[in-house]
Design an enzyme around this catalytic site. Sequence first.
Site, PDB file in Angstrom:
ATOM      1  N   SER A 142       2.802   2.231  -0.829  1.00 20.28           N
ATOM      2  CA  SER A 142       2.842   1.774   0.567  1.00 20.28           C
ATOM      3  C   SER A 142       3.618   0.472   0.633  1.00 20.28           C
ATOM      4  CB  SER A 142       1.414   1.553   1.087  1.00 20.28           C
ATOM      5  OG  SER A 142       1.412   0.820   2.297  1.00 20.28           O
ATOM      6  N   TYR A 161      -7.172  -2.119  -0.135  1.00 25.68           N
ATOM      7  CA  TYR A 161      -6.198  -1.034   0.027  1.00 25.68           C
ATOM      8  C   TYR A 161      -4.822  -1.488  -0.460  1.00 25.68           C
ATOM      9  CZ  TYR A 161      -2.839   2.121   2.111  1.00 25.68           C
ATOM     10  OH  TYR A 161      -1.783   2.988   2.285  1.00 25.68           O
TER      11      TYR A 161
END
Length: 250
Positions: free
Chosen positions: A135, A148
Amino acid sequence: MTGTILITGTTSGFGAATARLFAQNGWLVIGTGRRAERLEELKAELGESFYGLVFDITDEDATKSALESLPEAFKEIDVLVNNAGLALGTASAPETKLSDWKTMVDTNVTGLLTITDLLLPMLIARKGMIVNLSSIAATWPYPGGNVYAGTKAFLRQFSLGLRSDLHGKGVRVTSIEPGLCESEFTMVRTGGNKEAYDALYGGAHAIQPEDIANTIFWVATQPKHININSLEVMPVSQSWGGWQIARDPS
């Protein structure tokens, strides 16, 4: 170029879109996930080119058993796409639950390591490929990203480390790092809060699962002497903001 691809987290979003695209282009596709009914739907849609494996990637024994159960036609895997992952919550670190943090680490890191380790000997033997779904959070932190973002940073660095360790073995490794994407993933993150989902995506023209599927397909079908180390992808509507500055009122 065709072959056999295993995609984790195939029951929705990036995984389902990637399974469809590869199957439509003549690949044999193994899709994994916890929701049997979703995998059965993909099987009905894609036919004999798709094989579903139902297991929880955080369960090491279940992962090993599932891979061992593959029928002969699907046993020789050329590409592993580590897509399974999740983000839980949007709160800052002091307001989050430790259990959510542990679940993200178990899924995004430990589960990914398990299946990669199990398939690595085959991927080396077949001069295959590993695609890891990281990401932009791996590089660009943001409030509420905490664990995360940490898992995705691990995944990006793990991809680069694998490239080093597999030097000379003909195995390609890529970290794909998407920005704002519209999928079921965000509904999980917001705990099913449709209002928060709409506020995030309204008018943003976010990346769609099919866009990431196209990106994975492009990476996987490059000539075998080409490796895409990392690929950061954002919608045109997304860019960088300024630094946060906390000011002393005194």
